[in-house]
Design an enzyme around this catalytic site. Structure first.
Site, PDB file in Angstrom:
ATOM      1  N   ALA A  73       0.814  -1.222   0.000  1.00 31.74           N
ATOM      2  CA  ALA A  73       0.000   0.000   0.000  1.00 31.74           C
ATOM      3  C   ALA A  73       0.847   1.270   0.000  1.00 31.74           C
ATOM      4  CB  ALA A  73      -0.972   0.005   1.185  1.00 31.74           C
ATOM      5  N   SER A  74       2.057   1.197  -0.497  1.00 29.41           N
ATOM      6  CA  SER A  74       2.917   2.384  -0.567  1.00 29.41           C
ATOM      7  C   SER A  74       3.029   3.067   0.787  1.00 29.41           C
ATOM      8  CB  SER A  74       2.401   3.378  -1.613  1.00 29.41           C
ATOM      9  OG  SER A  74       2.730   2.955  -2.907  1.00 29.41           O
ATOM     10  N   ARG A  75       3.155   2.254   1.869  1.00 31.07           N
ATOM     11  CA  ARG A  75       3.135   2.857   3.189  1.00 31.07           C
ATOM     12  C   ARG A  75       4.505   2.893   3.856  1.00 31.07           C
ATOM     13  NH1 ARG A  75       2.970  -1.170   7.388  1.00 31.07           N
ATOM     14  NH2 ARG A  75       2.058   0.230   8.929  1.00 31.07           N
ATOM     15  N   ALA A  86       8.794  13.498   2.796  1.00 30.45           N
ATOM     16  CA  ALA A  86       8.692  12.451   1.773  1.00 30.45           C
ATOM     17  C   ALA A  86       7.302  11.846   1.671  1.00 30.45           C
ATOM     18  CB  ALA A  86       9.694  11.336   2.076  1.00 30.45           C
ATOM     19  N   LYS A  87       6.954  11.437   0.450  1.00 31.87           N
ATOM     20  CA  LYS A  87       5.778  10.597   0.239  1.00 31.87           C
ATOM     21  C   LYS A  87       6.165   9.415  -0.644  1.00 31.87           C
ATOM     22  CE  LYS A  87       3.500  14.286  -2.218  1.00 31.87           C
ATOM     23  NZ  LYS A  87       2.262  14.944  -2.647  1.00 31.87           N
ATOM     24  N   GLY A 130       6.901   4.129  -5.002  1.00 28.12           N
ATOM     25  CA  GLY A 130       7.121   2.791  -5.568  1.00 28.12           C
ATOM     26  C   GLY A 130       5.989   2.204  -6.389  1.00 28.12           C
ATOM     27  N   GLU A 131       4.767   2.569  -6.122  1.00 25.28           N
ATOM     28  CA  GLU A 131       3.660   1.992  -6.890  1.00 25.28           C
ATOM     29  C   GLU A 131       3.186   2.949  -7.980  1.00 25.28           C
ATOM     30  OE1 GLU A 131       0.898  -0.861  -4.899  1.00 25.28           O
ATOM     31  OE2 GLU A 131       1.234   0.469  -3.211  1.00 25.28           O
TER      32      GLU A 131
END
Lengths: 751, 295
Positions: free
Chosen positions: A522-524, A706-707, A710-711
């Site tokens: 979940a891009s977490r 940052a955020k 990767g997805e």
């Protein structure tokens, strides 16, 4: 952003690079245990059938220790998508299934002394299939003629909406409708699925495997083996790629079962055919989009229906529909919108996470529709988007978390400039020849940062500074190859002002890592786990300073931390952090340690824009991506080299989605593309150079701004490429992938 | 349990001897790039292998008078880099360069490509265009010569006897001959032909096409000769002007070859791409020939 950053924002080399490049890294398939057995699964060859398995002959093969089928296993159903018991989802899978529900379904496991004996036995197992009529594809599922389970093939359905769609369409000057389809996609990680399990001397089950969520594996294994959580140790091994494919437990539960039954270590490996057929795939979809626009280029309303192929088991039926739906509300500012997601059972490979989780599918069609809307009123497609994209800190219209520092607008304008958008648009047709047509296109995309707002999104960190001068951080992270460990180190290094090589972060291990609520999905990870590591590092920094003051009798304001040393201002007496850790133990009778829980504070959106130029061969239908520019709103890059790696790899996957990747399943449910000579990924000769631009405007809720990245990287290129192809050929291809055959068909139909 | 045997004869004599005991599930490896896949795919566990790549005389490329002789174990990579073939059989060089990946081309051999007899084999289309022959040795050490066309059945079947092995490939070349090959697969490189084509023409002094040989691959069990396209070329002036009629006739040829297959809709258009590329290549070759003459 902060110009004084010392470790964050630097392209430092990750520690595992050398071992991976030189072949020294040990993956599960390289691991050996004393007295270890080898295992392989027998997968169904039929899409839908009652099965009778005769294992008599196979058991006679020398070296065969056991062959298990449904008859031998605990009859405890589970849902492999569930990462903790609070995720409600239909439990309809067994570690070995009673019936064949897709080609690739797990129907037996063979365990033997050698790989060869196992392979021989696999060939000798006789399976009698009593074939039932099958459901292949969404349209077949919708008919409900053959029902796979329950009363209907419709596994999940939900509407999400804001405003009043009927009213808004009345205000529209035009309503533009498109229907598009996306394909099932194989993750194509280099390492195939593998697992090694053993029972230790006190009865714990230990499982090594490349996975994304150790606590999910632990939960499911403990459940099906009826063991307490605390007796199941799952260790995330070195991983050769996942892209979501190793997210759901596939091998863990069955391998652990065999090891427990036989009381010997068991290594279970899949080959490529097994992985393509018998694990998970990106869900295929059929998406209908209707967009109401005004003459001056404002979107007033949109209606989206996404029909999704969920495959043979429930798995992510709900999650995939909701993930697709939620993204629809976070890219453009649309007052009235309704999204309907329907996920269907079919007799095909079940759906699971696949880089982007629904974003690639939904944008694949909506972004083509946006181009068609702009074209309808003769407006430039970039300008049309600029008219409609969301603004920073906008609220989500359906009540999901705030969009945060959303910088889609900058992405578009920055990209237009670098790509020379207007000039190229003017000149592109000059390149055309009898045989080749050139076109340009672009597309936008959005994605999230974890589960906040939908599911519990917290993680625990245990951080220590050891007398040996090592910062030891225990946090449940799983490096899938993206450089997660390095990212965490740079965050902690920045806070503590210490060289990242002095920081040790073991990867997730249910006996070592403190609990993490949702795993590396979940891009977490950078946003949530990175945020947690930053907070933990801040707390231990505070403790380090406090202890230093206590030990040295000075005030906090006068203490300086620099390059791994702590000292009083203007003093030449410098101490390593390790020295203070030792002093802490000796004189304060405690460890220099912090245990803490971090709850994700937000779930901002990330944005990307892809610009491409294509050359289409009107004879062979082949498409060459001549130029591609990726612009990403990422807040702040922790390590720009890793970000670049993500953008390049994501583009490679998305180009494949646009042009050639597809798990082809025929009407009998047979998988035609069962290996890499038939499942085509973009290879080096076809891979263009990826140009990129980062928009780094700091997301206040993320670690150092940052955020995620990767997805999202795997989303925008595909629709940008189809827009460019349609621009080159003056067609409206909305079926993915745009294979040579489909391109020739579109050209022929146009003529 | 069966013990798998491996032998690697170093001379033709040793090879003949080894062939005497060749039975079912004894395979000839001439690179093994197709064989290894087959053994794996068909789950063959008990087998023997005769590796012929240690026989040095089977790795040579020679030109004797007007004949090109290529050892069966010559790799695709060697063919790709052969100075003789670049001049006298450019189509073969091109075909070899398009087989599989670099790693495959370093091991895959021309003899193997023939014996494997895949419907998509790239060098077969060229060899049939050149009307190539193969020398075959058997367990008695007897050598016979046969047309490539006669020993290839297609769809991965050949007509070699159990104790026979291809040792050499031979074909004749002529002066003023141009040839080229093109293929289309799912992507640019490391791809299996959906359709491929080889054209060989001989041009006379008045720049007229005197002879033409045309074969298409992957639209039948094995490459097919295209008289339709050959007839378009013969007697025509060699220039870009033959292109449009060439394109149409090529489409027609594909239609005739696969009138009912679903892939025809694509292949009859895609063939135009092949022919266009080949013609451009031939024109380039001719110009460089002319360049040589003027030097």
């Amino acid at each position: 952003m902060n110009k004084k950053l010392k470790y964050v924002g630097k392209g430092l080399i990750r520690e595992d690079s050398y071992d991976k490049a030189s072949g020294k890294a040990k993956y599960v398939c390289d691991m050996e245990k004393h007295n270890m057995l080898h295992a392989r699964l027998l997968l169904s060859e039929k899409a839908h059938a009652e099965i009778k398995i005769d294992k008599k002959q196979a058991l006679k093969i020398p070296g065969i220790v056991a062959i298990y089928t449904y008859d031998d296993i605990p009859k405890i159903a589970y849902n492999s998508h569930q990462w903790y018991p609070g995720v409600s989802a239909l439990e309809d899978e067994y570690i070995l299934n009673d019936k064949a529900r897709f080609v690739g379904d797990r129907i037996a496991i063979v365990v033997g002394e050698t790989k060869e004996s196992v392979n021989r036995a696999l060939k000798e197992i006789k399976v009698e299939y009593n074939e039932l009529s099958n459901v292949i594809g969404i349209e077949s599922a919708e008919k409900d003629e053959m029902i796979i389970k329950g009363n209907t093939n419709l596994a999940f359905s939900k509407k999400l909406s804001c405003g009043n769609i009927d009213e808004s369409f009345k205000k529209a000057d035009f309503i533009i409708e498109d229907i598009g389809t996306t394909q099932k996609i194989h993750h194509a990680a280099m390492e195939t699925h593998s697992c090694l399990a053993e029972k230790d001397e006190i009865g714990n089950i230990i499982v090594w495997m490349p996975c994304q969520v150790v606590f999910q594996e632990q939960y499911i294994i403990a459940k099906v083996l009826e063991m307490p959580y605390s007796k199941v140790r799952v260790i995330k091994s070195i991983m050769g790629g996942s892209f979501g494919g190793k997210g759901q437990p596939i091998l863990g539960p069955i391998c652990a079962f065999a090891a427990k039954e036989l009381n010997r270590p068991v290594k279970l490996i899949m080959d490529r055919k097994d992985v393509i057929q018998g694990t998970r795939s990106r869900n295929a979809s059929r998406i209908i989009v209707k967009t109401g626009i005004t003459k001056d280029g404002k979107i007033v309303g949109r209606e989206i229906t996404a029909n999704i192929d969920g495959g043979a088991y429930y798995t992510n039926a709900a999650a995939i529909a909701l993930a697709m739906g939620k993204k629809s509300f976070r890219l453009y500012d649309i007052d009235s919108q309704i999204f309907t997601g329907n996920t269907y059972y079919t007799n095909t490979i079940p759906g699971g996470a696949c880089r982007g989780y629904g974003s690639p599918q939904i944008h694949a069609v909506t972004e083509l529709n946006i181009d068609n809307a702009a074209r309808k009123i003769g407006m430039d497609t970039c300008e049309f988007r600029l008219n409609n994209v969301v603004s920073p800190n906008a609220e989500d219209p359906i009540g999901a978390p705030n969009l945060g520092n959303a910088r889609i607008r900058e992405c578009i304008t920055k990209g237009m400039k670098r790509f020379n958008w207007y000039e190229r648009k003017q000149l592109i047709n000059n390149k055309n020849t009898d045989r080749y047509a050139y076109g340009i296109g672009m597309a936008c995309a959005t994605h999230g940062n974890g589960y906040h707002g939908a599911f519990p999104d917290f993680t625990n960190v245990d951080i220590s500074i050891l007398p040996s001068n090592v910062v030891w951080i225990k946090v449940g992270i799983h490096d899938q190859g993206c450089g997660t460990v390095q990212t965490m180190k740079q965050i902690a290094a920045e806070v503590l002002d210490i060289d990242p090589v002095s920081i040790n972060i073991p990867q997730a291990d249910t006996f070592i890592s403190p609990y993490d609520s949702a795993g590396s999905q979940a891009s977490r990870v950078t946003f949530v786990c990175g945020g947690a590591v930053k907070r933990a590092a801040e707390q231990i920094r505070e403790k380090l300073i406090n202890n230093f003051c206590k030990l040295n009798g000075c005030s906090k304001e006068k203490v300086i931390l620099k390059d791994g040393y702590i000292y009083k201002e203007n003093s030449s007496e410098k101490y390593t952090y390790g020295q203070i850790a030792l002093e802490t133990e000796t004189n304060l009778e405690e460890s220099l340690n912090v245990n803490m829980t971090y709850k994700s504070p937000a779930n901002p959106a990330v944005y990307a824009v892809s610009f491409v130029e294509v050359k289409v061969d009107k004879y062979t239908g082949q498409v060459e991506v001549k130029d591609i520019l990726e612009v990403h709103d990422i807040g702040q890059s922790i390590n720009p080299v890793l970000v670049e790696g993500q953008i390049q790899g994501g583009a490679q996957m998305s180009i494949g989605m646009a042009l050639c990747e597809e798990i082809e399943i025929n009407k009998n449910g047979r998988v035609k593309s069962e290996n890499f000579s038939k499942y085509h990924i973009i290879n080096a000769p076809d891979m263009p150079e990826i140009k990129m631009e980062l928009v780094e405007k700091c997301e206040p809720t993320g670690p150092f701004g940052a955020k995620s990245v990767g997805e999202l990287v795997a989303v925008a290129p595909a629709p940008a490429i189809l827009n460019a192809i349609n621009n080159a050929l003056d067609t409206n291809i909305t079926v993915y992938p745009a294979t040579p055959e489909r391109i020739i068909e579109a050209i022929t139909n146009k003529e | 349990m069966h013990k798998n045997k491996f032998s690697a004869p170093q001379t033709l004599k040793e090879l003949s001897k080894a062939l005497k005991t060749k039975k079912e599930n004894c395979f000839i490896a001439a690179g093994g790039t197709d064989l290894a896949v087959k053994i794996n795919k068909n789950r063959i566990f008990d087998y023997s292998i005769i590796d012929i790549t240690k026989i040095q005389e089977l790795e040579k490329i020679e030109m004797i008078n007007n004949s090109i002789i290529i050892g069966a174990c010559t790799t695709m990579q060697s063919i790709e880099n052969s100075e003789i073939l670049k001049v006298y059989a450019p189509a073969l060089v091109k075909a070899a360069s398009k087989v599989g990946s670099t790693q495959i081309r370093n091991r895959a051999t021309i003899g193997g490509n023939i014996a494997n007899a895949s419907q998509s084999a790239d060098t077969l289309t060229v060899l049939m265009t050149y009307n190539a022959e193969v020398e075959i040795i058997n367990s008695q050490g007897k050598i016979v010569t046969n047309k490539v066309n006669d020993i290839v059945k297609g769809l991965e079947k050949n007509l070699l006897n159990q104790d026979e092995v291809i040792t050499k490939i031979k074909f004749k070349v002529e002066d003023n001959e141009l040839s080229s090959f093109s293929k289309v697969g799912a992507r640019k490189a490391v791809t299996i032909s959906k359709i491929n084509c080889c054209i060989k023409i001989k041009i006379n002094k008045s720049n007229l096409i005197e002879k033409a040989e045309v074969y298409f691959g992957a639209i039948g069990p094995k490459p097919i000769k295209s008289e339709i396209v050959e007839n378009v070329l013969v007697g025509k002036k060699f220039s870009k002007e033959v292109l449009s009629v060439l394109l149409d006739k090529s489409s027609l040829q594909v239609n005739e070859a696969i009138p009912t297959r679903a892939s025809r809709y694509y292949k009859r258009i895609a063939v135009k791409g092949l022919v266009d590329s080949i013609l451009n290549d031939l024109i380039e070759q001719e110009q460089s020939l002319e360049g040589d003459l003027y030097e």
